[in-house]
Design an enzyme around this catalytic site. Structure first.
Site, short mmCIF file in Angstrom:
data_model
loop_
_atom_site.label_atom_id
_atom_site.label_comp_id
_atom_site.label_asym_id
_atom_site.label_seq_id
_atom_site.Cartn_x
_atom_site.Cartn_y
_atom_site.Cartn_z
N ASP A 295 0.93 -1.17 0.16
CA ASP A 295 0.09 -0.15 0.25
C ASP A 295 0.90 1.19 -0.12
OD1 ASP A 295 -2.60 1.42 0.54
OD2 ASP A 295 -1.32 1.94 2.29
N GLU B 11 -2.20 -5.27 -3.86
CA GLU B 11 -0.97 -4.41 -2.98
C GLU B 11 -0.20 -5.42 -2.30
OE1 GLU B 11 -3.80 -0.45 -1.56
OE2 GLU B 11 -3.81 -1.99 -0.29
#
Length: 232
Positions: A56, A127
């Site tokens: 992320d 992610e």
């Protein structure tokens, strides 16, 4: 013996990911339910959560860097586009576009409950794959993969328009109305695929509702719907 399916490895390679050690890639593709559903015990070890946390941040830095270099937009406009480009909804859509759902390692019950089509799971796994790439090959290699996967979104108008919640707030202020009020009126579904039903209302004007896999996305859609019905 490798736990990474040969077809999955070929798929990852085709996307531009470079695989040396298969362990982080297996981890990135593994949902917590996989261990429970296959009799391997519980706990968070061996699922994608830690890599998702890392990925992320790498995704955010990669996209922020691209936006900074691509023009002279203000900080507000940069933040607006960044938030849209790295949102869970955008990540989930890209995940579907690259056929990620069939490669996610889910427990039997989670798959039957629709986990392979959950925005939350798909966005998190994508992610996590970015995190696995960073662990193996560092920032620059991973950044280049991000730019390939996000090429369509980066060249589009995603995030250029004002966020519906901001637009609704400005509409209310401009029309001397009370500020919008958001409330979760219903929460349903299993933990890995929770659905939020949100209502937005403005006193003496009306209300609109929306359902999505995250509270924020439901609020966005509700605000958009409200403007379509009352703001024109």
């Amino acid at each position: 013996m490798s736990a990474l399916d040969p077809e999955t490895r070929a798929w990852l390679t085709g996307l531009g990911f470079r695989i040396s050690n298969e362990a982080p890639w297996v981890e990135a593709l593994t949902h917590g339910s996989f261990h429970h559903g296959n009799g391997n015990g519980g706990g968070s070890n061996g699922d994608y959560q830690r890599l998702e946390f890392l990925g992320d941040r790498v995704l955010g830095l990669s996209v922020a860097s691209w936006l900074y270099r691509s023009g002279k937009s203000s900080e507000g406009k940069l933040s607006q586009r960044l938030n849209a480009l790295v949102s869970g909804a955008t990540c989930a859509q890209i995940a579907r576009d690259i056929d990620l759902p069939v490669h996610v390692r889910l427990g039997k019950q989670a798959r039957e409950d629709g986990g392979a089509n959950s925005d939350k799971i798909l966005g998190d796994v994508l992610e996590a794959l970015i995190g696995a790439s960073f662990v193996e090959h560092g920032y620059e290699t991973t950044r280049d993969v991000v730019y390939r996967l996000w090429a369509s979104e980066l060249s589009s108008d995603v995030g250029k328009a004002k966020h519906p919640k901001s637009a609704l707030q400005e509409w209310a202020a401009g029309n001397r109305r009370a500020m919008p009020v958001y409330e979760v009126v219903e929460r349903s579904g299993p933990d890995h695929d929770t659905r939020f039903k949100v209502r937005v209302s403005i006193h003496n004007v009306g209300a609109a509702e929306a359902i999505a896999n995250s509270k924020g996305e439901a609020e966005r859609i509700a605000a958009e719907t409200f403007l379509e019905h009352f703001g024109r």
